[in-house]
Design a protein around this motif. Structure first.
Motif, short mmCIF file in Angstrom:
data_model
loop_
_atom_site.label_atom_id
_atom_site.label_comp_id
_atom_site.label_asym_id
_atom_site.label_seq_id
_atom_site.Cartn_x
_atom_site.Cartn_y
_atom_site.Cartn_z
N ARG A 49 -7.83 -7.91 8.82
CA ARG A 49 -6.97 -8.01 10.00
C ARG A 49 -7.78 -7.77 11.27
N LEU B 285 3.79 2.81 0.56
CA LEU B 285 3.31 1.48 0.90
C LEU B 285 4.18 0.83 1.96
N PRO B 286 3.59 0.05 2.88
CA PRO B 286 4.42 -0.75 3.78
C PRO B 286 5.30 -1.69 2.96
N PHE C 278 3.84 -5.13 2.01
CA PHE C 278 2.77 -5.06 1.02
C PHE C 278 3.36 -4.80 -0.36
N HIS D 278 -5.60 -8.14 3.46
CA HIS D 278 -6.30 -7.02 2.83
C HIS D 278 -7.42 -7.51 1.91
N PRO E 210 -3.55 -0.79 2.50
CA PRO E 210 -2.73 -0.32 3.62
C PRO E 210 -2.60 1.19 3.74
N LYS F 41 -4.65 4.43 4.44
CA LYS F 41 -5.95 4.73 5.03
C LYS F 41 -6.81 5.53 4.04
#
Length: 528
Positions: free
Chosen positions: A144, A307-308, A311, A482, A488, A490
């Motif tokens: 990204r 998780l988002p 995703f 990704h 996602p 860190k």
């Protein structure tokens, strides 16, 4: 009491060892958590009968990156790889085809003068395109942000150096079926079968499946001892590769924990903080790199709440399941093939029992309907013809790598109930070509897709950690945004075959993930 490390690697397979080595060489305190009692993941050599050893899952070498082997000084740690005397041997009903060792063109000419004449151009074209794959193997795909745009420009630019015709060919490989692609070059069934076999290796699909042509390319971009596209054998089996890597890691200060199965990833405020093991122990580290495939990592080890949402949905749809059934057999004598009696260079080849693309297509349709093909696709290697460390004198071991077996059986059936029936079918398939085969078997080791999942964490028996299709390659592996190994959460990185450039014993995902980790650490120190 939690233990503190700079980085923890989930899984001690070859990519995990590669990642650990590069991180430790850069000064990090690195620990590997390996679930089994032997390091190496699916790239191991084990004794499966008294006096008989063989590669348990991964079984042949070609794609291992020379840069990785050189950096880890694998040869100094005892690794020796020898070339096969012949690439492939295809037994037919009343004939055979040999491929490799300078024999291919003359062999193909027995079936089609037109195909023999087309071979040099086909091989040259594939080599040009394979060079593009080699060039990208140790590159980090775009992720990204601005860095992703820069990577996209830098990695895409050399493609403009291909001729328009070569660009069209590359597009065809990524989008067409293997049959459609090969039909554009050849007319005879045997040569299309030998080349087309690569398109369904580890790929639960037909050679008629759109996109299957790409897997042809993935299997030819390797090299052995400087010979591009060649396949070889590691003396001592595939485990010799990971044992040499483990020695390199030990020399760099990596600690390796065996029988340390990771139960969950620990996340605090969106950041990786360590892992909890199945025995309850907690290991802390701000960096976690996972060789576990995306399906295992994000469906079992990571809490969905961490998780988002986008995703998590993408991981729900991540395609897995390679349809592979893997066997090893101990033999009292070499198989004696009806079409080519006696011993010869064909015993050191990849022996493919699948005479045509139609045969492969029927096998896939059968497996979709019944769970397995009643006429399966079998590749057999007999590594003991090249390596006398694997079997007692005068006896042999053979690897049977079999395709078109549904990851999940229909009707609620279990592979535990079908395993031995299917193993017998595979033995009978080989015996139809080599009548002495069944009677020569002293012992056998059988791994269904479910066994591969239980033993090696290969969900659905998927040897590639996810389908090698256009929507799951390069910057979209495992999911678009990704592809640069940065997940996602860190501090969480993907360093196994579920990352670019995909499956096979390459070491490339591990190499590239380590570079991403070290780059992020440098930027963090600069406050960027």
């Amino acid at each position: 009491m939690a233990m503190q490390h700079d980085a923890i690697i989930i899984g001690g397979g070859h990519n995990g060892l590669v990642t650990a080595f590069y991180l430790a060489r850069a000064g990090l305190k690195v620990h590997i958590c390996e679930a089994r009692d032997i390091v190496g993941g699916a790239c191991v050599t084990e004794e499966f009968a008294p006096g008989f050893r063989n590669s348990t899952a991964s079984y042949t070498v070609s794609l291992l990156q020379e840069q990785v082997a050189a950096d880890m000084k694998l040869a100094d740690h005892g690794l020796r790889i020898v070339l096969r005397p012949l690439g492939n041997f295809l037994p037919l009903d009343n004939d055979y085809l040999k491929v490799g060792a300078g024999q291919t063109q003359a062999e193909v000419a027995r079936f089609s003068a037109k195909d023999a004449a087309a071979l040099p151009a086909y091989e040259a074209r594939l080599e040009v395109l394979a060079d593009q794959m080699r060039r990208l193997a140790l590159k980090t795909p775009p992720g990204r942000g601005l860095g992703g745009l820069a990577a996209l420009a830098l990695q895409g630019w050399p493609l403009t150096g291909l001729s328009t015709d070569e660009q069209r060919e590359l597009l065809a490989l990524f989008t067409r079926s293997a049959r459609e692609y090969l039909d554009g070059w050849f007319e005879s069934d045997p040569i299309k079968a030998v080349f087309g076999f690569d398109s369904i290796v580890g790929h639960f699909a037909s050679p008629d499946t759109p996109g299957s042509a790409y897997v042809l390319l993935h299997h030819v971009f390797g090299e052995v001892n400087g010979v591009k596209g060649a396949w070889g054998h590691a003396i001592g089996g595939m485990g010799a590769i990971t044992q040499a890597m483990a020695k390199a890691c030990a020399g760099a200060g990596v600690s390796i924990g065996l029988e340390e199965r990771v139960a969950s990833l620990n996340v605090v405020a969106g950041k990786a903080r360590g892992v909890t093991l199945a025995d309850g122990r907690v290991l802390d580290a701000p960096i976690i790199a996972s060789t576990a495939g995306p399906a295992l990592l994000f469906r079992q080890l990571v809490d969905r709440a961490d998780l988002p949402a986008d995703f998590a949905r993408a991981m729900d749809g991540y395609a897995i399941g390679s349809g592979t059934f893997r066997m090893n057999v101990a033999l009292s004598e070499l198989p004696d093939f009806s079409v080519l009696p006696g011993s010869g260079d064909h015993h050191g080849a990849g022996i493919i029992m699948a005479p045509s693309l139609d045969y492969m297509d029927r096998a896939y349709a059968d497996a979709r309907a019944h769970g397995w093909s009643r006429q399966p696709i079998v590749e057999m290697l007999i590594p003991s013809t090249l390596d006398d460390t694997l079997a007692p004198p005068g006896q042999h071991v053979a690897s049977l790598f079999c395709q078109q077996f549904a990851p999940t059986l229909p009707g609620g059936k279990s592979w535990d109930d079908a395993r031995e029936t299917v193993a017998d079918l595979i033995i009978d398939t080989v015996t139809a070509h080599a009548p002495n085969f069944k009677a020569s078997i002293i012992a056998r080791q059988v791994h269904s897709p479910l066994d591969l999942e239980r033993k090696f964490g290969l969900i659905g028996g998927d040897i590639f950690h996810g389908r090698m299709s256009l929507d799951q390659l390069w910057a979209a592996r495992p999911v678009l945004g990704h592809g640069d190994h940065r997940m996602p959460i860190k501090g969480l990185y993907l360093c196994g075959s579920g990352a670019h450039p995909g499956g096979g014993v390459t070491g490339a995902p591990g190499h590239n993930a380590a570079r991403a980790i070290l780059s992020d650490r440098r930027f963090a120190r600069l406050g960027l």
